[in-house]
Design a protein around this motif. Structure first.
Motif, PDB file in Angstrom:
ATOM      1  N   SER A   1      -0.459  11.963  -1.439  1.00 39.38           N
ATOM      2  CA  SER A   1       0.126  12.920  -0.501  1.00 39.38           C
ATOM      3  C   SER A   1       0.282  14.306  -1.127  1.00 39.38           C
TER       4      SER A   1
ATOM      5  N   ARG B   1      -8.203  11.731   3.197  1.00 42.98           N
ATOM      6  CA  ARG B   1      -7.239  10.870   2.510  1.00 42.98           C
ATOM      7  C   ARG B   1      -6.527   9.900   3.455  1.00 42.98           C
ATOM      8  N   LEU B   2      -6.846   9.949   4.711  1.00 40.80           N
ATOM      9  CA  LEU B   2      -6.206   9.087   5.698  1.00 40.80           C
ATOM     10  C   LEU B   2      -7.104   7.900   6.026  1.00 40.80           C
TER      11      LEU B   2
ATOM     12  N   ILE C   1      -1.859   7.155   3.951  1.00 37.56           N
ATOM     13  CA  ILE C   1      -2.202   8.461   3.408  1.00 37.56           C
ATOM     14  C   ILE C   1      -2.184   8.321   1.893  1.00 37.56           C
TER      15      ILE C   1
ATOM     16  N   LYS D   1      -0.931  13.677  14.333  1.00 40.96           N
ATOM     17  CA  LYS D   1       0.051  14.375  13.507  1.00 40.96           C
ATOM     18  C   LYS D   1       0.533  15.608  14.264  1.00 40.96           C
TER      19      LYS D   1
ATOM     20  N   TYR E   1       4.137  11.865  12.412  1.00 35.95           N
ATOM     21  CA  TYR E   1       2.940  11.091  12.699  1.00 35.95           C
ATOM     22  C   TYR E   1       3.243  10.137  13.856  1.00 35.95           C
TER      23      TYR E   1
ATOM     24  N   ASP F   1       0.999  17.507   4.092  1.00 40.55           N
ATOM     25  CA  ASP F   1       1.049  16.267   4.886  1.00 40.55           C
ATOM     26  C   ASP F   1       2.358  16.152   5.655  1.00 40.55           C
TER      27      ASP F   1
END
Lengths: 111, 111
Positions: free
Chosen positions: B79, B60-61, B76, B36, B87, B83
């Motif tokens: 969100s 959360r990924l 993801i 990211k 990416y 975020d």
């Protein structure tokens, strides 16, 4: 732990001048990479070193670009003479192999 | 040369929604990585995958290394505004070779 350290963070230079970008990789990492990022072309590999030896320099745009890694803790990317189309963000990254960690980049503007 | 196709190019979502993005390659890869990038910063490694079928989470990924070894996805969940960013997927098809990067997916999250 210190990450990859690059300098300068920002540089504005005139066309024709020499530009030297510097990188200190993460201690213990045996691979070092130089990438260039532009809006048009994304992240492009310029060159990478393994154990201080250049392995692949096929991404170096032309003879105006050169890179060295005199020891395990230091690398330079030099552009001489610089041109406006060299304006980009130059990233150095290091890793234990090719799981790599990036520095914050050197933002180069050639006017 | 090797190419990575990353999609979608951009996404605009509401806070709380789940997100999915993916990358496909023209060749078999042995490593897939997801990064990211925030504005003005270097790419930050999120998840690294080394085996076909591998499913790895980081908060959360969640990312998976496709069974065919030619694709990978990043999800993801739920969100949040932080975020937001670009990416990138990256991969290498041979040990000792440098990473190839996708063009990136720009994620925007509205609250």
């Amino acid at each position: 732990d210190a990450g990859v350290i690059q300098s300068p963070r920002h540089e504005v230079t005139e066309m024709g001048q020499e530009v030297t970008l510097r990188c200190k990789p993460i201690s213990g990492h045996n691979s070092l990479f130089w990438y260039r990022q532009t809006m048009m072309r994304g992240l492009e590999l310029l060159i990478y070193f393994n154990n201080n030896v250049p392995i692949d320099d096929s991404g170096m745009p032309e003879d105006r670009f050169s890179a060295k890694m005199p020891n395990a803790s230091f690398s330079t990317l030099k552009i001489q003479p610089s041109e406006p189309r060299d304006s980009a963000v130059y990233f150095c990254a290091s890793g234990p192999g090719n799981t790599i960690y990036f520095g914050e980049g050197s933002w180069l503007t050639v006017v | 040369g090797q190419q990575l196709n990353q999609s979608p190019q951009s996404m605009f979502i509401q806070e709380g929604e789940d997100v999915s993005m993916n990358c496909t390659s023209s060749s078999i890869f042995n490593t897939w990585l997801w990064y990211k990038q925030d504005p003005g910063e270097g790419p930050v490694l999120l998840i690294a995958l080394y085996k076909a079928g591998e499913l790895t989470s980081n908060g959360r990924l969640t990312a998976q290394f496709g069974i065919t070894r030619k694709d990978s996805f990043l999800n993801i969940s739920a969100s949040i505004p932080s975020d937001v960013g670009i990416y990138f997927c990256a991969g290498s098809f041979l040990a000792g070779t440098a990473l190839i990067f996708g063009k990136g997916t720009t994620l925007s999250v509205s609250s």
